[in-house]
Each structure stands twice: as C-alpha cells, then as structure tokens.
Design a protein around this motif. Sequence first.
Motif, PDB file in Angstrom:
ATOM      1  N   VAL A   1       1.212  -0.856   0.255  1.00  0.00           N
ATOM      2  CA  VAL A   1      -0.261  -0.847   0.097  1.00  0.00           C
ATOM      3  C   VAL A   1       0.935   1.157  -0.152  1.00  0.00           C
ATOM      4  O   VAL A   1       0.577   2.488  -0.875  1.00  0.00           O
ATOM      5  N   ILE A   2       2.014   1.129   0.975  1.00  0.00           N
ATOM      6  CA  ILE A   2       2.752   2.225   0.858  1.00  0.00           C
ATOM      7  C   ILE A   2       3.513   3.112  -0.758  1.00  0.00           C
ATOM      8  O   ILE A   2       3.016   3.885  -1.176  1.00  0.00           O
ATOM      9  N   PHE A   3       4.420   1.406  -1.236  1.00  0.00           N
ATOM     10  CA  PHE A   3       4.805   2.018  -2.720  1.00  0.00           C
ATOM     11  C   PHE A   3       3.572   1.711  -3.283  1.00  0.00           C
ATOM     12  O   PHE A   3       3.616   3.173  -4.299  1.00  0.00           O
ATOM     13  N   LEU A   4       2.627   1.727  -3.533  1.00  0.00           N
ATOM     14  CA  LEU A   4       1.188   2.294  -4.148  1.00  0.00           C
ATOM     15  C   LEU A   4       1.776   3.447  -3.983  1.00  0.00           C
ATOM     16  O   LEU A   4       1.051   4.343  -5.445  1.00  0.00           O
ATOM     17  N   ALA A   5       1.163   4.406  -3.089  1.00  0.00           N
ATOM     18  CA  ALA A   5       1.153   5.329  -2.443  1.00  0.00           C
ATOM     19  C   ALA A   5       2.084   6.706  -2.939  1.00  0.00           C
ATOM     20  O   ALA A   5       2.069   7.371  -4.098  1.00  0.00           O
ATOM     21  N   VAL A   6       3.213   6.048  -2.791  1.00  0.00           N
ATOM     22  CA  VAL A   6       4.203   6.579  -3.583  1.00  0.00           C
ATOM     23  C   VAL A   6       4.342   6.591  -4.806  1.00  0.00           C
ATOM     24  O   VAL A   6       4.728   7.507  -6.164  1.00  0.00           O
ATOM     25  N   VAL A   7       4.161   5.477  -5.287  1.00  0.00           N
ATOM     26  CA  VAL A   7       4.098   5.419  -6.691  1.00  0.00           C
ATOM     27  C   VAL A   7       3.003   6.582  -7.831  1.00  0.00           C
ATOM     28  O   VAL A   7       3.118   6.904  -8.480  1.00  0.00           O
ATOM     29  N   GLY A   8       1.748   6.722  -6.727  1.00  0.00           N
ATOM     30  CA  GLY A   8       0.510   7.596  -6.983  1.00  0.00           C
ATOM     31  C   GLY A   8       1.114   8.938  -7.321  1.00  0.00           C
ATOM     32  O   GLY A   8       1.244   9.362  -8.285  1.00  0.00           O
ATOM     33  N   VAL A   9       2.840   9.454  -6.094  1.00  0.00           N
ATOM     34  CA  VAL A   9       2.197  10.702  -6.515  1.00  0.00           C
ATOM     35  C   VAL A   9       3.653  10.888  -7.284  1.00  0.00           C
ATOM     36  O   VAL A   9       3.921  12.351  -7.987  1.00  0.00           O
ATOM     37  N   LEU A  10       4.230  10.533  -7.352  1.00  0.00           N
ATOM     38  CA  LEU A  10       5.182  10.379  -8.914  1.00  0.00           C
ATOM     39  C   LEU A  10       4.757  10.948  -9.904  1.00  0.00           C
ATOM     40  O   LEU A  10       4.756  11.712 -11.315  1.00  0.00           O
ATOM     41  N   ILE A  11       3.488   9.767  -9.969  1.00  0.00           N
ATOM     42  CA  ILE A  11       2.346   9.905 -11.700  1.00  0.00           C
ATOM     43  C   ILE A  11       1.906  11.439 -11.556  1.00  0.00           C
ATOM     44  O   ILE A  11       2.764  12.304 -12.471  1.00  0.00           O
ATOM     45  N   LEU A  12       1.549  12.207 -10.705  1.00  0.00           N
ATOM     46  CA  LEU A  12       1.207  13.423 -10.410  1.00  0.00           C
ATOM     47  C   LEU A  12       2.731  14.637 -10.387  1.00  0.00           C
ATOM     48  O   LEU A  12       2.077  15.543 -11.648  1.00  0.00           O
ATOM     49  N   VAL A  13       3.401  13.874 -10.087  1.00  0.00           N
ATOM     50  CA  VAL A  13       4.989  14.726  -9.913  1.00  0.00           C
ATOM     51  C   VAL A  13       5.351  15.207 -11.111  1.00  0.00           C
ATOM     52  O   VAL A  13       5.337  16.132 -12.138  1.00  0.00           O
ATOM     53  N   GLN A  14       5.091  13.787 -12.322  1.00  0.00           N
ATOM     54  CA  GLN A  14       5.302  13.949 -13.995  1.00  0.00           C
ATOM     55  C   GLN A  14       4.871  14.531 -14.664  1.00  0.00           C
ATOM     56  O   GLN A  14       5.034  15.391 -15.360  1.00  0.00           O
ATOM     57  N   ASN A  15       3.567  14.455 -14.376  1.00  0.00           N
ATOM     58  CA  ASN A  15       2.481  15.190 -15.444  1.00  0.00           C
ATOM     59  C   ASN A  15       2.896  16.820 -14.689  1.00  0.00           C
ATOM     60  O   ASN A  15       2.678  17.858 -15.819  1.00  0.00           O
TER      61      ASN A  15
ATOM     62  N   VAL B   1       7.112  -5.150  -6.628  1.00  0.00           N
ATOM     63  CA  VAL B   1       6.784  -4.654  -7.941  1.00  0.00           C
ATOM     64  C   VAL B   1       5.933  -4.761  -9.341  1.00  0.00           C
ATOM     65  O   VAL B   1       5.678  -4.335 -10.267  1.00  0.00           O
ATOM     66  N   PRO B   2       5.737  -5.806  -9.375  1.00  0.00           N
ATOM     67  CA  PRO B   2       5.143  -6.750 -10.642  1.00  0.00           C
ATOM     68  C   PRO B   2       4.252  -6.303 -10.566  1.00  0.00           C
ATOM     69  O   PRO B   2       3.506  -5.712 -11.520  1.00  0.00           O
ATOM     70  N   LEU B   3       3.044  -6.474  -9.400  1.00  0.00           N
ATOM     71  CA  LEU B   3       2.271  -6.397  -9.295  1.00  0.00           C
ATOM     72  C   LEU B   3       1.325  -4.925  -9.277  1.00  0.00           C
ATOM     73  O   LEU B   3       0.599  -4.674  -9.848  1.00  0.00           O
ATOM     74  N   VAL B   4       2.086  -4.241  -8.013  1.00  0.00           N
ATOM     75  CA  VAL B   4       2.188  -2.643  -8.915  1.00  0.00           C
ATOM     76  C   VAL B   4       1.846  -2.036 -10.056  1.00  0.00           C
ATOM     77  O   VAL B   4       1.452  -1.099 -10.597  1.00  0.00           O
ATOM     78  N   GLY B   5       3.838  -2.469 -10.363  1.00  0.00           N
ATOM     79  CA  GLY B   5       3.961  -2.153 -11.972  1.00  0.00           C
ATOM     80  C   GLY B   5       3.034  -2.507 -13.047  1.00  0.00           C
ATOM     81  O   GLY B   5       2.725  -1.793 -14.153  1.00  0.00           O
ATOM     82  N   ALA B   6       2.856  -3.906 -12.453  1.00  0.00           N
ATOM     83  CA  ALA B   6       1.620  -4.285 -14.114  1.00  0.00           C
ATOM     84  C   ALA B   6       0.278  -4.007 -13.653  1.00  0.00           C
ATOM     85  O   ALA B   6      -0.470  -4.035 -15.114  1.00  0.00           O
ATOM     86  N   PHE B   7      -0.461  -3.553 -12.697  1.00  0.00           N
ATOM     87  CA  PHE B   7      -1.819  -3.382 -12.409  1.00  0.00           C
ATOM     88  C   PHE B   7      -1.711  -2.364 -11.827  1.00  0.00           C
ATOM     89  O   PHE B   7      -2.830  -1.758 -12.346  1.00  0.00           O
ATOM     90  N   PHE B   8      -1.605  -2.154 -10.279  1.00  0.00           N
ATOM     91  CA  PHE B   8      -2.296  -1.132  -9.896  1.00  0.00           C
ATOM     92  C   PHE B   8      -1.974   0.090 -10.636  1.00  0.00           C
ATOM     93  O   PHE B   8      -2.911   0.874 -10.200  1.00  0.00           O
TER      94      PHE B   8
END
Length: 406
Positions: free
Chosen positions: A97-111, A382-389
């Motif tokens: 869940v934490i990693f998913l949040a970290v990834v989500g914030v990066l998406i906002l940062v990239q945009n 990583v595979p679950l977060v990167g490939a799905f969520f």
Amino acid sequence: MEPIILNGYYTLIAATLVLLLGRLLVKKIQFLQDFNIPEAVAGGLIAAAIIFALYQWFGLSFKFEKSLQDAFMLVFFSSVGLSADFSRLKQGGFPLVIFLAVVGVLILVQNGVGIGLASLLGLDPKIGLITGSITLTGGHGTGAAWAKVFTEKYGLQGATEMAMASATFGLVAGGLIGGPVARRLVNNLKRGKKAASVKKADTSDSQYDGETFEEKDHMRFITASSTIETMALFAACLAFSSIMNAQFSGLGLPQFVWALGFGVILRNVLTKVFKFDMFDRAIDVFGNASLSLFLAMALMSIKLWELAGLAGPMLIILVVQTIVMILYGYFVTFRIMGKDYDAAILTAGHCGFGLGATPTAVANMQSVTQTFGPSHKAFLIVPLVGAFFVDIINLFAITWFINMLG
C-alpha cells in the motif's frame, strides 16, 4: 526505401542473438557489471545502434513481427498473475500500500513537471502530459491510446509520433538508471562487499515466500506434462485478455492488465477451489524467458532516428523527467520504503516502470539481485504494482489533468 520485413521466425532468431550478445557484453565489460545494466538492455541498445547506423548510411530499416513481441509481453504478465497466490498477496500487506502511494505521487509529479515545462517552453500543455505519466509511467500502449484522443478530440498534430518517441526514450532511460541508482544505495548501506552473506540472510530470514523472477538463471526442473499444463494456463490468459480487450476497449485498460488479472483469478480458483497443484517452476521459466525476449524485441525495434529528431524543448522535458525519477527514487522511494536492502531493490524497480515498463523494472531488479542477493519483498510488490495497480491510478490521474486543462 521500404523496410526489410522479418517474419516471426526471423524476429525470434534476432531476439535470441540480441540476448546472447547482451550476456557476452555484460560478462566481458566490467562497466556493465559495475552498474548492473540488464543483459537485454545491453544487447538491445547495441542492436538498435547497429540498425541506426544501417539506416543512416544505407537507408536500410527493419520491420519486426510486432505480434510476437506483444505475445511475449502478454505471457510475461500472465506469469505475474499466475504466480500471485492470495496467501502471498497478503504478505505484501502495508508495504504494498505504501509503495502504491509512492508510485501515485510520482505520477502527479511527472504530470506537474511535464505541464509546467511545456508551458514555460511555449508548448501546448498537453504535450507535457504526453512527456509525463502518459508515456513514462504508461509506456507505448498508453501513449498510443491517449495520442489518438489528443489528435481526434483536441486536434494536437503529431501526438502519436511524440508519444512513441517519448515512450521509447523512457524505456531506454528506465533500463539505464535503475541498476546504477540501486547499486549506489546498496553501497551506501555498506553491503556491496557482502553479497554472499546478504543472499544467505535474505533467503533464510525473509518473511516473503516465492522466488518467481528473482533468480532467472537458477536451475529449475520441469517436465513435459507440467509444461503442457502451464502452456494451457497461459493460453487461457491470452484468450481471455483478447476477448476482454475487444469488448471493453472503451475503458482504456491495456490488454496485459486483463491477462494479469485473469491469471490471478485462475491461479486462486484452481488452487483454492479445485485443489490444483500449480507448477510454479514452469510458470517461472516461461515468465523469465518471455520477459527477456520481449525486452530484446522492444529494444531492437527502437528507431533511434526518431529520438534523434526530437524537438529541443521536448527533449529538455524528457531529460528533466529522467533526473526527477533519479532524485525521487533516491530520496523518496528508498527512504519511505524503509532505507534497507529491499528498499534499494524496490527503487531499481520503480526507476524501471516509472520511466519505462514493468518488464524493464523486473530486469533492473534481477541485474542488481544477481550481484547482491535476493529480495523477495521487492519481487512480490513491484510486478503487481507496476503491472496492474499503476495503470488504474494513471488512468484517473491523466483524466483529472486533462479535465483541469480543459
């Protein structure tokens, strides 16, 4: 001059040669070992450079069998799903869940970075989205889908070409930075000289079960019957993904999401309800082989002359995005995920799919763990977060930014 068309047989031969070349390069060149560059990336970039030289000097270009590349990609993601036992998913727990949040914030940062720089450089802000999470976190498939929307709905000319060039840049950059960033983090932990002990400790003490994708060169014994059973499972995932992709194309989900999702369902229904003995070793072998072949085909298909033709402002945005990914991984992902060895491997994976794709993330992690030892936690998450969520989060984020821009 018309491109030279290579059918499936010749494309497969070329991909295997690229992988053998990459293995030889990594074995012989200390620099590639020191910076943990994946074999597929090393061989693929050399192949792309050779093809670029042939194009520049003789006007020769090649067209590889795209359907074969897509098939190997789908098999890889199916293997991720077929390996995802619900009992293992529970082990991901709070760190997932934490990693998913970290990834989500990066998406906002990239945009945010993409839109801000595009506006500053006098470009349409939507180009900032194309050079943001649409192609970097999203990859070629997401880029192509949204480019069509930008062209047809908003009249943005050249959107497809920009998306493909941006996604290609990200794929290359993601494969190049993940290993070096993780290696520096591991060395900072003073574990660089203790690879053997790290490996032993992580294998024996880890709370995470399963070794799928972790040690791709580890010997695994499989039988003909288990191979046939596993091929049937993969065929079911590919067939289901094809049907759902056709029926629900309006959702904007890439086909591999359907393949992975059905793999998860199939795995757990068969094992929990029908008590089927899933042969994980065969799934692992198929998944790793497909991963390597997909990456080789993707990289040797890169048209470097398209990257060479990137407009200056667009190239500036992509270079800045790469720097942002390095800094974000180093100072945010690593620290939030625990500042330990697992966090370093997670950072290598995040660099891979944060700029390129999930297969690149897995290859990055493999290149590091082969030197320093396994990380069950990273290879579970990583595979679950990167490939799905991440695709679901990215879809909502892109839609929100587009609506905000009007």
